[in-house]
Every structure is written in structure tokens, then in C-alpha cells.
Design an enzyme around this catalytic site. Sequence first.
Site, short mmCIF file in Angstrom:
data_model
loop_
_atom_site.label_atom_id
_atom_site.label_comp_id
_atom_site.label_asym_id
_atom_site.label_seq_id
_atom_site.Cartn_x
_atom_site.Cartn_y
_atom_site.Cartn_z
N HIS A 4 -10.27 1.66 89.03
CA HIS A 4 -8.98 2.18 88.85
C HIS A 4 -8.23 2.48 89.77
O HIS A 4 -8.94 3.73 89.39
CB HIS A 4 -9.33 1.78 87.34
CG HIS A 4 -7.97 1.51 86.12
ND1 HIS A 4 -6.64 2.84 86.64
CD2 HIS A 4 -7.13 0.52 85.63
CE1 HIS A 4 -5.67 1.82 86.02
NE2 HIS A 4 -6.56 0.99 85.11
N ARG A 19 2.49 3.92 86.82
CA ARG A 19 2.96 3.42 87.72
C ARG A 19 3.69 2.05 87.99
O ARG A 19 4.77 2.84 88.87
CB ARG A 19 1.60 3.17 88.57
CG ARG A 19 1.40 2.70 90.18
CD ARG A 19 -0.07 2.92 90.84
NE ARG A 19 -0.92 2.51 89.78
CZ ARG A 19 -1.00 0.80 90.18
NH1 ARG A 19 -0.46 0.13 91.09
NH2 ARG A 19 -1.92 -0.16 89.24
#
Length: 561
Positions: free
Chosen positions: A240, A261
Site C-alpha cells: 500500500h 491522496r
Amino acid sequence: MRPVIDAIETDVLILGAGGAGLCAALHAADHSPNLSVTVVVKGLLGRAGCTRMVQGGYNAVLTAPDSLDAHFLDTLAGGGWINDQELVWTLVVEAPGRVLELESRYGCLFDRTEEGRIHQKPFAGQTHDRTIHKGDLTGIEIMNRLSEQVLRRENVQALEECRAVELLLDGAGRCAGALVLDVRTGRFVVVTARATLLAMGGGPTMYKVVACSADKAADGIALGYRAGLPLRDMEMIQFHPTGLVIPDSLMTGALLEEGLRGAGGHLRNGRGERYMERYDPARMERSTRDLVARASFLEVTEGRGTPNGGVWIDVSHLGAEVVERNWPVEVGPTTHFMMGGVVVDTACRTAIEGLFAAGEDTGGVHGANRLGGNGVAESTVFGGIAGDVMADFVAGRTAPHDGRGRVAEVVERLTAPLERRGGDLYGLQRELREAMWERAGLVRDGEGLRTAAATAERIGDELGRVGVRGGPAFNLAWQDWINLSNQSIVARLIATSALARAESRGAHYRNDHPAPSTAPLYTVRVQSRAGEAAVWTEPVALTRATPAGAGRVSSMVELGD
Ligand SMILES: Cc1cc2nc3c(=O)[nH]c(=O)nc-3n(C[C@H](O)[C@H](O)[C@H](O)COP(=O)(O)OP(=O)(O)OC[C@H]3O[C@@H](n4cnc5c(N)ncnc54)[C@H](O)[C@@H]3O)c2cc1C
């Protein structure tokens, strides 16, 4: 020291108590009140494992225009088309019913739309809004309700803070239960069972930076391998991109909410550069998870990281309304999930009679990469199936022959470190984690993988000379010794399988073979034969769909949690 060995008998033995183990226990127990079910859990019931950490949610098709075909094809595209298509089809067909069962039978309550229907949110890599959730505490809702239900069943007993250390086979090669170690007292327990389930949740904790629950040590996969089970796609480890970086803290690797993000956070290297411009200028930080994780890893290894070996996620430009704290957060890639594991069929049967497996201990559902939301669906769907199948299996079946043949030998091997002094257990643990991270992590090549495999093998050998201080009761160093012996076995299988896959596909990226192979699709198998790891490949059975027919490209798929 003379080890104490107790004995108990049960009809159904469940090793592990995440989504898979608890659903299996409930299904087996509800089949018949006459069945005795024993759940062995390394931590506390309902509190251990990764299902509790599920934030994003649970994939299931509930309403049109979504369809089972769409969920099926999304899962295959995410998995680089090396999934077991029969397992995937079982997942997508059974998931809607399991969600309704979680609500109406076990008492979970998922978020609702204004009209009162179950709310489904969009999630990366999916063509429809499919992901069911309870805010971002979905795993806590599921685990609390499932464990309450298990505690209410009079025919289920839970052995908490107990760990399975070896599977027991009878003289005919059938599974006869497991040898269990009570961590609190240091006593061993021979649990004789007519059906046994591996549901210990895999767990890539042999890497330096990890997001998953620290109680996992790939024990289930190591036990299955030692018992002779074939494994598949062990090279497929999901990373990840945004794990926290907090120097000298166990929090390093814990997942930072991916929404930062998505909301427009900028990733910057130690020099302040938005490095995604060099890797994916069109999508920048919203590029696919595997690509962002690999880009961050390369920035650090090529000397452009932060002093602590991370990068920055900079959200200061978004303003206080968008993020509570408007200063940069140090992040880096983290090891998240194992796609590979024990080979099973759609009824969770393994190659050993009387032994079943479900959840992250198994391989095949996710292929080369897992779609966010398919992990908890897999564990609860296949856990429930395993519970039903095991209850049917034990009906009218005589107890297996005595499986205690190897107990004395295993107990002697496991207790030997308590009798020794010397060696550097935590130095070896650090060495394995670093070797896996550097050589068998986000960017791999043949030479590095050979080094990782050799390091894991040597560490396994050296452990045989390492001692731990203290007695058997609640001795965490001893538990870490047992963890490391399993992690070193599984680490070697990951590196060896990765060597056999001379291509890049899904989560497996080799810079000496940077493209997917044009040869027919294959899975990598590994099995213990005469003490050696035999590795081979098998063609993928395209029983329901072909990549050309679906017209999708796996590397374009973004994956959620
Ligand atoms: C941070 C994080 C977020 C995630 N978010 C999502 C998400 O949003 N959606 C999604 O679908 N998936 C998500 N996943 C993946 C998901 O958690 C897993 O796919 C799934 O929950 C695994 O279920 P399981 O029952 O196989 O294992 P687990 O839930 O991990 O349970 C394993 C159990 O085995 C026990 N155990 C381990 N070793 C032994 C032993 N030797 N003896 C006895 N017991 C043992 C453990 O204590 C635990 O009880 C996430 C994973 C992580 C790490």
C-alpha cells in the site's frame, strides 16, 4: 523442564478467529447443537487479526445496474487474470447473501441511503458503487457482532491466547486436529478433531514495514506447508502506498487514510519534488496503488527520500476545512496483504482429508492483486461455507486415528530454545525483515530474490541455535522465536515463487522482466517434498472468461483498502 501436554477432543476445530474463523464457527455450530466447536485464537476473541482493521468496506452486488458478471470481471481484471475463476464466481454469488445474513442474523447494521437501502460507495477498480460500509469502522462492526454471537452459542468454546503450532495427521494421512500452545501458561494441548479449519489470516509480517495485525506470522500457511499442502501464488504480496513513517515506533507502516491522496494531497520526496511527475504525469498521486507504492520505494532507495526513509504527503495547500491538520505527514509504502496461500476448492477442501482452509490463509481468489473490499467478503463468504461443509463432513464420520505420533518430537523442537542461551533472536528478525523488504519487496530481480531466499533459509537454520530467556508462561521472546521460524519458512516460499515468475504482473514487479509475459497465463505452485520446496507452474483454467473476451487491462485497475 518437562513440558505439560493436555488433551481435549472436539468435533470441529477452527484455528483463527477473524472473519473467516468466526463465520465458520457460527455456521458449524448452528448446523446442529450436538456438534462441539472449538475456536483457537492467538489473541483475544473478536480483538485479533485484520478483519477488525477493515475500514473501506465490503463488496457485494445488491442492485442493478451492478451485476454478478461485473463484480466477477472486475475481480479478474484486478487479479491479472491468474485467479481461480470458480473461487471468484463463488465469492461474487455468495457475497450478497452473506451481507444480508450479517445484518439480519448476526445484528450488523451498515450505513443506509435516505431511502433506507444499504449504502454502497464507489471503490477503486470497480465499475459500480458496490462497497458496503459502516462509516470507516466496518471491520469493528462485523467483528463485534460476530464475536457476540459466538459467545452466545453453548456448543462453541474459545481458547483465547492460544496458538496452533502444528497440524496433527493420523497414520492414514488424514488431519486429526492440531497441537496448540497456551501462551499464558506455556502448556501444550493436543486438540483431536474430526474436521479442522486453517483460518489464521496469512500475514506478511516478515517484511520491514507492515500494515497488518502484529499477531499474525503466516502461521497457518507455514503449518499447511509443513503438513504437505500445495500452496499457490506465494509471490503475490500487496503493498500500500501510504503507510505512516514514525521513527522507532511500532506505528510505522500503519495505514494512513487513502482519502488524503484522493482529496488532492501531494507526494513529495526529501527534496520537496512532486516525484509522481516522473512516473505517471497524467494521473500523478491518483495513479494506481501498485505504481505509487513502487515510485515512493524507488525515490527512497535512490537517495531522494526523507532522513527517516519515507516521503511526504503534503496537504497544506488544501486548507484547514479539508484536513484537520495542515502540515505534511511522512509516509511510505507498507506491506498489506498476501494474495497467495493454500490451494482450496470452492468447498474450502484442501488436499488433506479432514483439513479445510478459508480467508487470507488461502490463495486463488485475488490472483495477482486484491480489489479493495474483496478481502472481508472473501473471509466471511468462505468462512461460512467452510462451517457448513465441515458440519456435513463430520456427520456419521468416525474419529480419525490417533494423531499424536509426532507430538513429542514437535514439543521437543519448540521447547528447545527455552533450554539454550545465546544467539540474537531480534537481530535475525531484523535481518529477515530487511532482506524481504529490500530484495523481495516492491521492486524485485533474480539476484535479489535468490539472496532473499538464501537469507531466509540461513535464518531458519540459525534459529536452531538461538535461545530465549525465561520459562514457558507468557514468554513473548519465545513466541517471537516461534513466529520467526514460521516467517522464515514462508519468506523463503515467497522469494522462491517470485523467482519462478519471470514476468511482472499485478503486485509482482521484476525490473529484470518488467512486462507481463505473453505466454499462456499460469499460477506458481510450491509444496514440501522430501523436505525440499518443489516449485512448478500450472496453466490458469479459464473456466468462465478470458482476458481477450473481457477486454480489460489489469495494470489500469486502482485498488482500494
Ligand atoms: C489495515 C487493513 C485494512 C484493510 N481494509 C480492508 C477493507 O477495507 N476491505 C477489505 O475487504 N479488506 C480489507 N483488509 C483485508 C482484510 O482485513 C482481510 O482480507 C480479511 O479480514 C482476512 O480475514 P481472515 O479471517 O482470513 O484473517 P484475520 O481477520 O486476520 O484473522 C486471523 C485470525 O487468526 C488468528 N491467528 C493467527 N495465527 C494463529 C495461530 N497460530 N493460532 C491461532 N490463531 C491464530 C489471529 O489472532 C486472528 O484471530 C484490510 C487489511 C488491513 C491490514
